[in-house]
Design an enzyme around this catalytic site. Structure first.
Site, PDB file in Angstrom:
ATOM      1  N   PHE A  17      51.784  38.073  39.639  1.00 49.58           N
ATOM      2  CA  PHE A  17      51.306  37.831  40.995  1.00 49.58           C
ATOM      3  C   PHE A  17      51.738  36.455  41.481  1.00 49.58           C
ATOM      4  O   PHE A  17      50.928  35.561  41.699  1.00 49.58           O
ATOM      5  CB  PHE A  17      49.770  37.932  41.035  1.00 49.58           C
ATOM      6  CG  PHE A  17      49.239  39.219  40.469  1.00 49.58           C
ATOM      7  CD1 PHE A  17      49.371  40.412  41.174  1.00 49.58           C
ATOM      8  CD2 PHE A  17      48.624  39.248  39.225  1.00 49.58           C
ATOM      9  CE1 PHE A  17      48.888  41.609  40.657  1.00 49.58           C
ATOM     10  CE2 PHE A  17      48.132  40.446  38.696  1.00 49.58           C
ATOM     11  CZ  PHE A  17      48.258  41.624  39.412  1.00 49.58           C
ATOM     12  N   ASP A  71      44.265  32.254  29.095  1.00 51.56           N
ATOM     13  CA  ASP A  71      43.719  33.519  29.620  1.00 51.56           C
ATOM     14  C   ASP A  71      42.944  34.208  28.505  1.00 51.56           C
ATOM     15  O   ASP A  71      43.294  34.072  27.335  1.00 51.56           O
ATOM     16  CB  ASP A  71      44.875  34.442  30.065  1.00 51.56           C
ATOM     17  CG  ASP A  71      44.474  35.419  31.157  1.00 51.56           C
ATOM     18  OD1 ASP A  71      43.562  36.238  30.914  1.00 51.56           O
ATOM     19  OD2 ASP A  71      45.066  35.363  32.241  1.00 51.56           O
ATOM     20  N   GLY A  75      42.035  40.493  31.945  1.00 54.09           N
ATOM     21  CA  GLY A  75      42.121  40.696  33.391  1.00 54.09           C
ATOM     22  C   GLY A  75      40.870  40.266  34.132  1.00 54.09           C
ATOM     23  O   GLY A  75      39.791  40.129  33.549  1.00 54.09           O
ATOM     24  N   SER A 124      37.918  30.557  30.004  1.00 53.70           N
ATOM     25  CA  SER A 124      38.309  29.269  30.561  1.00 53.70           C
ATOM     26  C   SER A 124      37.267  28.167  30.325  1.00 53.70           C
ATOM     27  O   SER A 124      37.603  27.073  29.848  1.00 53.70           O
ATOM     28  CB  SER A 124      38.579  29.469  32.052  1.00 53.70           C
ATOM     29  OG  SER A 124      38.767  28.250  32.700  1.00 53.70           O
ATOM     30  N   ASP A 141      44.646  29.448  38.672  1.00 50.60           N
ATOM     31  CA  ASP A 141      45.014  30.779  39.177  1.00 50.60           C
ATOM     32  C   ASP A 141      44.279  31.836  38.342  1.00 50.60           C
ATOM     33  O   ASP A 141      44.836  32.851  37.955  1.00 50.60           O
ATOM     34  CB  ASP A 141      46.539  30.952  39.066  1.00 50.60           C
ATOM     35  CG  ASP A 141      47.051  32.166  39.825  1.00 50.60           C
ATOM     36  OD1 ASP A 141      46.356  32.653  40.737  1.00 50.60           O
ATOM     37  OD2 ASP A 141      48.167  32.620  39.492  1.00 50.60           O
ATOM     38  N   HIS A 144      38.899  35.182  40.632  1.00 51.47           N
ATOM     39  CA  HIS A 144      38.652  34.817  42.023  1.00 51.47           C
ATOM     40  C   HIS A 144      37.230  35.092  42.485  1.00 51.47           C
ATOM     41  O   HIS A 144      36.913  34.955  43.664  1.00 51.47           O
ATOM     42  CB  HIS A 144      39.641  35.531  42.942  1.00 51.47           C
ATOM     43  CG  HIS A 144      41.054  35.028  42.800  1.00 51.47           C
ATOM     44  ND1 HIS A 144      41.360  33.915  42.042  1.00 51.47           N
ATOM     45  CD2 HIS A 144      42.231  35.467  43.307  1.00 51.47           C
ATOM     46  CE1 HIS A 144      42.672  33.697  42.103  1.00 51.47           C
ATOM     47  NE2 HIS A 144      43.221  34.630  42.858  1.00 51.47           N
ATOM     48  N   HIS A 169      46.153  28.326  43.480  1.00 52.18           N
ATOM     49  CA  HIS A 169      46.807  29.498  44.055  1.00 52.18           C
ATOM     50  C   HIS A 169      45.806  30.374  44.806  1.00 52.18           C
ATOM     51  O   HIS A 169      44.609  30.302  44.573  1.00 52.18           O
ATOM     52  CB  HIS A 169      47.476  30.339  42.950  1.00 52.18           C
ATOM     53  CG  HIS A 169      48.500  31.287  43.490  1.00 52.18           C
ATOM     54  ND1 HIS A 169      48.597  32.597  43.099  1.00 52.18           N
ATOM     55  CD2 HIS A 169      49.466  31.094  44.431  1.00 52.18           C
ATOM     56  CE1 HIS A 169      49.593  33.171  43.749  1.00 52.18           C
ATOM     57  NE2 HIS A 169      50.140  32.284  44.572  1.00 52.18           N
ATOM     58  N   ASP A 170      46.318  31.187  45.730  1.00 52.14           N
ATOM     59  CA  ASP A 170      45.529  32.156  46.499  1.00 52.14           C
ATOM     60  C   ASP A 170      44.510  31.491  47.419  1.00 52.14           C
ATOM     61  O   ASP A 170      43.379  31.964  47.563  1.00 52.14           O
ATOM     62  CB  ASP A 170      44.857  33.168  45.562  1.00 52.14           C
ATOM     63  CG  ASP A 170      45.878  33.897  44.697  1.00 52.14           C
ATOM     64  OD1 ASP A 170      46.821  34.478  45.254  1.00 52.14           O
ATOM     65  OD2 ASP A 170      45.761  33.852  43.456  1.00 52.14           O
TER      66      ASP A 170
HETATM   67  N1  SAH Z   1      49.315  33.321  37.068  1.00 50.83           N
HETATM   68  C1  SAH Z   1      49.468  34.757  36.901  1.00 50.83           C
HETATM   69  C2  SAH Z   1      48.361  35.542  37.588  1.00 50.83           C
HETATM   70  C3  SAH Z   1      46.978  35.298  37.041  1.00 50.83           C
HETATM   71  S1  SAH Z   1      45.849  36.595  37.468  1.00 50.83           S
HETATM   72  C4  SAH Z   1      50.853  35.194  37.400  1.00 50.83           C
HETATM   73  O1  SAH Z   1      51.697  34.353  37.690  1.00 50.83           O
HETATM   74  O2  SAH Z   1      51.106  36.404  37.494  1.00 50.83           O
HETATM   75  C5  SAH Z   1      44.329  35.923  36.954  1.00 50.83           C
HETATM   76  C6  SAH Z   1      44.123  35.885  35.460  1.00 50.83           C
HETATM   77  O3  SAH Z   1      42.926  35.140  35.208  1.00 50.83           O
HETATM   78  C7  SAH Z   1      43.923  37.250  34.775  1.00 50.83           C
HETATM   79  O4  SAH Z   1      44.928  37.456  33.817  1.00 50.83           O
HETATM   80  C8  SAH Z   1      42.532  37.147  34.112  1.00 50.83           C
HETATM   81  O5  SAH Z   1      42.461  37.736  32.826  1.00 50.83           O
HETATM   82  C9  SAH Z   1      42.337  35.652  34.028  1.00 50.83           C
HETATM   83  N2  SAH Z   1      40.927  35.241  33.982  1.00 50.83           N
HETATM   84  C10 SAH Z   1      39.934  35.576  34.850  1.00 50.83           C
HETATM   85  N3  SAH Z   1      38.776  35.000  34.503  1.00 50.83           N
HETATM   86  C11 SAH Z   1      39.029  34.269  33.376  1.00 50.83           C
HETATM   87  C12 SAH Z   1      38.219  33.451  32.517  1.00 50.83           C
HETATM   88  N4  SAH Z   1      36.942  33.239  32.779  1.00 50.83           N
HETATM   89  N5  SAH Z   1      38.804  32.886  31.441  1.00 50.83           N
HETATM   90  C13 SAH Z   1      40.122  33.093  31.166  1.00 50.83           C
HETATM   91  N6  SAH Z   1      40.942  33.829  31.953  1.00 50.83           N
HETATM   92  C14 SAH Z   1      40.401  34.426  33.033  1.00 50.83           C
HETATM   93 MG    MG Z   2      47.222  34.015  41.997  1.00 49.12          MG
END
Ligand code: SAH
Ligand code: MG
Length: 211
Positions: A17, A71, A75, A124, A141, A144, A169-170
Site C-alpha cells: 500500500f 509488524d 494485518g 508495536s 504506517d 489506522h 502515511h495516510d
Molecule cells: N507500509 C506497508 C503497509 C502497512 S499496512 C506497505 O508499504 O505496504 C499496516 C500494517 O500495520 C499491517 O501489516 C498490520 O499488520 C500492521 N499493524 C497494525 N497494528 C499493529 C500493531 N499494533 N503492531 C504491529 N503492527 C501492526
Molecule cells: Mg499506509
C-alpha cells in the site's frame, strides 16, 4: 541498471500500500536524511509485505543506515476477511490467520537488502516499551484505528532525535478520502511544537524534529 534503480523497480512491483510517487518521496527524504546523518537507526511501524521497506531500505543501504521494519504480521482491521483490503492469498492454512511474514521475508531477500532491513515481529507498543535506541527516522504506517495510531505516536515519537525525521502515511484532511487517525497524530505532532512540517506527497507527511 544502477543498484538504486533496481531497488526502486522492485519496490514498485512489491505487494502493498504505497503509491509510486509517495514511495519515491519516502526514498528521497530518507536519502537526504541519511546523507546528513549517515549510519542512522530508522524504524517503520507497519511492514505488511515489505513495499515501503524497499523504498526506505534503498536509502538505508546507500547511507549505511539500518531500517527496522516492525509488524506483528497479522494485518490491521481493514485487512481481515470481509473488509476492504483483504487478500486471501495471505491467509496461513495452519491457523486461518493472515500472515504477511513469509512474503515480507521474500521481498527483502529478493532485493538483497537483508543487511539493511531488519524485521521486528510483534505488537508495536510492546516493542517500543523495550526499544532504547534513538531513531534518526521514524515512519508511522501501522494500524489506522484511532487508539492504535495514537499508541504508535505516543510510544515511538519520543525516540526521534533532534533533526530526525517523522514521516506519517495516510494523512487525509478530508474524512471522505480516508480515516482520520493518521491525520490526528499528524496534528498532535504539530501541536506539540516538537515538529515542523517540511514536505508532503499525496497522503505522506514529512516532519522534522526541532525541539
Ligand atoms: N507500509 C506497508 C503497509 C502497512 S499496512 C506497505 O508499504 O505496504 C499496516 C500494517 O500495520 C499491517 O501489516 C498490520 O499488520 C500492521 N499493524 C497494525 N497494528 C499493529 C500493531 N499494533 N503492531 C504491529 N503492527 C501492526
Ligand atoms: Mg499506509
Amino acid at each position: 541498471m544502477s543498484r538504486k534503480s533496481e531497488l526502486l523497480v522492485l519496490a514498485e512491483a512489491a505487494k502493498g500500500f504505497m503509491p509510486r510517487e509517495e514511495g519515491l518521496a519516502l526514498f528521497g527524504h530518507a536519502l537526504e536524511l541519511g546523507a546528513r546523518v549517515p549510519q542512522g537507526t530508522w524504524l517503520e511501524v507497519g511492514a505488511w509485505c515489505g513495499k515501503s521497506a524497499l523504498y526506505l531500505g534503498a536509502a538505508a543501504e546507500a547511507t549505511s543506515s539500518v531500517l527496522y521494519s516492525l509488524d506483528h504480521h497479522h494485518g490491521s482491521e481493514e485487512n481481515q476477511a470481509g473488509w476492504e483490503h483483504f487478500d486471501p492469498t495471505l491467509v496461513d492454512p495452519f491457523d486461518g490467520r493472515l500472515n504477511t511474514l513469509p512474503t515480507w521475508q521474500r521481498t527483502i531477500a529478493s532485493a538483497k537488502l537483508e543487511a539493511s532491513v531488519i524485521g521486528l515481529i510483534g505488537d508495536s507498543s510492546i516493542v517500543a516499551a523495550h526499544f532504547a535506541q534513538p531513531l534518526d527516522l521514524l515512519f508511522i504506517d501501522g494500524g489506522h484505528a484511532p487508539d492504535v495510531a495514537r499508541a504508535d505516536y505516543d510510544s515511538w515519537t519520543p525516540k526521534v532525535t533532534l533533526g530526525g525525521l517523522l514521516l506519517i502515511h495516510d494523512v487525509f484532511v478530508d474524512p471522505n478520502d480516508g480515516g482520520q487517525a493518521p491525520y490526528e497524530i499528524y496534528l498532535a505532532a504539530l501541536e506539540s511544537a516538537r515538529y515542523l512540517d517540511v514536505a508532503s506527497e499525496g497522503s505522506l507527511r514529512v516532519l522534522v524534529r526541532v525541539a
